[in-house]
Design an enzyme around this catalytic site. Structure first.
Site, mmCIF file in Angstrom:
data_model
loop_
_atom_site.group_PDB
_atom_site.id
_atom_site.type_symbol
_atom_site.label_atom_id
_atom_site.label_comp_id
_atom_site.label_asym_id
_atom_site.label_seq_id
_atom_site.Cartn_x
_atom_site.Cartn_y
_atom_site.Cartn_z
ATOM 1 N N SER A 1 1.941 18.992 13.324
ATOM 2 C CA SER A 1 1.720 19.382 14.724
ATOM 3 C C SER A 1 2.595 20.571 15.099
ATOM 4 C CB SER A 1 2.112 18.237 15.660
ATOM 5 O OG SER A 1 1.433 17.079 15.315
ATOM 6 N N ASN B 1 -0.606 22.231 22.035
ATOM 7 C CA ASN B 1 0.700 21.664 22.387
ATOM 8 C C ASN B 1 1.510 22.601 23.274
ATOM 9 O OD1 ASN B 1 0.393 19.137 21.370
ATOM 10 N ND2 ASN B 1 1.153 19.657 19.343
HETATM 11 N N1 LIG Z 1 -0.023 10.938 15.204
HETATM 12 C C1 LIG Z 1 -0.545 11.938 15.878
HETATM 13 O O1 LIG Z 1 -0.989 11.811 17.027
HETATM 14 C C2 LIG Z 1 -0.681 13.312 15.232
HETATM 15 C C3 LIG Z 1 -1.603 14.234 15.751
HETATM 16 C C4 LIG Z 1 -1.770 15.470 15.109
HETATM 17 C C5 LIG Z 1 -0.988 15.766 13.989
HETATM 18 N N2 LIG Z 1 -0.074 14.874 13.526
HETATM 19 C C6 LIG Z 1 0.699 15.236 12.330
HETATM 20 O O2 LIG Z 1 0.164 14.546 11.213
HETATM 21 C C7 LIG Z 1 1.205 14.261 10.275
HETATM 22 C C8 LIG Z 1 1.203 12.780 9.961
HETATM 23 O O3 LIG Z 1 1.448 12.069 11.159
HETATM 24 P P1 LIG Z 1 1.047 10.532 11.292
HETATM 25 O O4 LIG Z 1 1.170 10.207 12.736
HETATM 26 O O5 LIG Z 1 -0.235 10.255 10.569
HETATM 27 O O6 LIG Z 1 2.256 9.849 10.487
HETATM 28 P P2 LIG Z 1 2.339 8.367 9.930
HETATM 29 O O7 LIG Z 1 3.788 8.011 9.972
HETATM 30 O O8 LIG Z 1 1.353 7.469 10.589
HETATM 31 O O9 LIG Z 1 1.885 8.519 8.400
HETATM 32 C C9 LIG Z 1 2.606 9.239 7.448
HETATM 33 C C10 LIG Z 1 2.272 8.649 6.086
HETATM 34 O O10 LIG Z 1 2.844 9.491 5.070
HETATM 35 C C11 LIG Z 1 3.230 8.645 3.994
HETATM 36 N N3 LIG Z 1 4.185 9.362 3.165
HETATM 37 C C12 LIG Z 1 5.439 9.748 3.481
HETATM 38 N N4 LIG Z 1 5.994 10.430 2.440
HETATM 39 C C13 LIG Z 1 5.062 10.470 1.465
HETATM 40 C C14 LIG Z 1 5.017 11.032 0.159
HETATM 41 N N5 LIG Z 1 6.080 11.668 -0.350
HETATM 42 N N6 LIG Z 1 3.894 10.907 -0.572
HETATM 43 C C15 LIG Z 1 2.823 10.243 -0.068
HETATM 44 N N7 LIG Z 1 2.799 9.692 1.168
HETATM 45 C C16 LIG Z 1 3.909 9.802 1.924
HETATM 46 C C17 LIG Z 1 3.809 7.413 4.685
HETATM 47 O O11 LIG Z 1 3.854 6.283 3.820
HETATM 48 C C18 LIG Z 1 2.860 7.236 5.861
HETATM 49 O O12 LIG Z 1 1.796 6.347 5.546
HETATM 50 C C19 LIG Z 1 2.505 14.766 10.895
HETATM 51 O O13 LIG Z 1 2.803 16.031 10.398
HETATM 52 C C20 LIG Z 1 2.168 14.853 12.389
HETATM 53 O O14 LIG Z 1 2.878 15.862 13.056
HETATM 54 C C21 LIG Z 1 0.095 13.640 14.101
#
Ligand SMILES: NC(=O)c1ccc[n+]([C@@H]2O[C@H](COP(=O)([O-])OP(=O)(O)OC[C@H]3O[C@@H](n4cnc5c(N)ncnc54)[C@H](O)[C@@H]3O)[C@@H](O)[C@H]2O)c1
Length: 287
Positions: free
Chosen positions: A122, A194
């Site tokens: 993000s 954002n």
């Molecule tokens: N949640 C939101 O609303 C949202 C919206 C847009 C963008 N994002 C972006 O998306 C990305 C993920 O966010 P999220 O909310 O899905 O996070 P999340 O915490 O739900 O999921 C992250 C996942 O990554 C996995 N992970 C961590 N390190 C790893 C590795 N080395 N190898 C493989 N898997 C690994 C974790 O086990 C976890 O399942 C972030 O960069 C966030 O900024 C989030």
């Protein structure tokens, strides 16, 4: 650049699992979800089954398309194998620079030279992730919105070294999975959506902290006066107060400005992170 038929999504959390599902719905690609946690891959499978079943029940998806979509997705903890086989890799791990850099270093080692590499971050621009990754010209941000199967937008962000061909391929891919791409032509913290949200939230906090209006009245004013589906505080509760506070602090480090306001920080310090913890600016007794 390779034609995109195989997509690996690294990080099968909130975003990664839904990016995978939306890609599979389009019926053109095979998807491999990669996560370091087997338990998370199982959770993602459960959520995926639930979403697909609900879409069928509501008549938004035929049984046939549902089983086609589910059949297109596989899951693994083996990052090197999944990434080597992919034409497009979308990184969606935690919003943590060090965690992302570790993953990007692995992508640099294992991805094919003709594969397109994207981050769903993000706030972290691609130029902060690609040092040491061979072929930074094939790397960009692809920022989807939560929940991906509902929210149509994807911001494609060009880094200083991203090629035109990469931008074109990324925009085409987003269209191919029935989402709407917009191009951010130069890196800027927060991209488009954002930044606009930060500006609105900043005014909302100014009004709250100055005692001009309550949380409820600010949200009502924005919903009824601007026709937003949620007010700024409802939206913060929905997205997670910790996520928003981290993004504001990151922006302060990069661009200056005030960082997270006290009314936000104190809630985060108390563990009141919004819907996911049952309390933020509002209470969510049923979780
Ligand atoms: N949640 C939101 O609303 C949202 C919206 C847009 C963008 N994002 C972006 O998306 C990305 C993920 O966010 P999220 O909310 O899905 O996070 P999340 O915490 O739900 O999921 C992250 C996942 O990554 C996995 N992970 C961590 N390190 C790893 C590795 N080395 N190898 C493989 N898997 C690994 C974790 O086990 C976890 O399942 C972030 O960069 C966030 O900024 C989030």
């Amino acid at each position: 650049m390779a034609e995109i038929t195989r997509v690996a999504v690294v990080g099968a959390g909130t975003m990664g699992s839904q990016i995978g599902l939306q890609t599979a719905y389009a019926g053109r690609h095979r998807v491999t979800l990669v996560d370091s946690s087997p338990a998370q891959l199982e959770r993602a499978a459960g959520q995926r089954d639930h979403l697909v079943r609900r879409a069928v029940e509501r008549g938004r998806l035929t049984e046939e398309r549902a089983s086609d979509a589910l059949g297109r997705i596989e899951a693994t903890t083996d990052l090197p194998a999944a990434v080597t086989a992919a034409d497009l890799v979308i990184e969606a791990v935690f919003e943590d620079l060090d965690a992302k850099r570790q993953v990007w270093s692995q992508l640099g080692t294992h991805a094919r030279p003709d594969a397109l590499l994207a981050s769903n971050s993000s706030t972290i621009a691609i130029s902060r992730l690609v040092d040491g990754v061979p072929g930074p010209d094939r790397c960009c941000n692809m920022h989807f919105f939560h929940p991906v199967t509902v929210m149509q937008l994807c911001e494609v962000v060009r880094g200083p070294r991203t090629s035109d061909e990469t931008v074109r391929a990324a925009m085409d891919f987003v269209r191919s999975i029935d989402r709407v791409p917009v191009l951010v032509n130069r890196e800027v913290h927060g991209f488009i959506v954002n930044r606009i949200l930060f500006a609105a939230a900043e005014e909302a906090f100014h009004l709250l902290e100055g005692g001009y209006a309550t949380v409820e009245d600010i949200d009502t004013a924005v919903k009824k006066g601007l026709n937003w589906p949620m007010g700024p505080f409802e939206l913060l509760d929905f997205s997670g107060l910790d996520v928003f506070s981290g993004a504001l602090e990151d922006r302060r480090r990069l661009e200056g400005g005030r960082g997270a306001p006290a009314a936000l920080k104190e809630r985060v310090d108390r563990g009141e992170l919004g819907r996911k913890t049952g309390r933020g600016f509002y209470d969510y007794p049923s979780g």
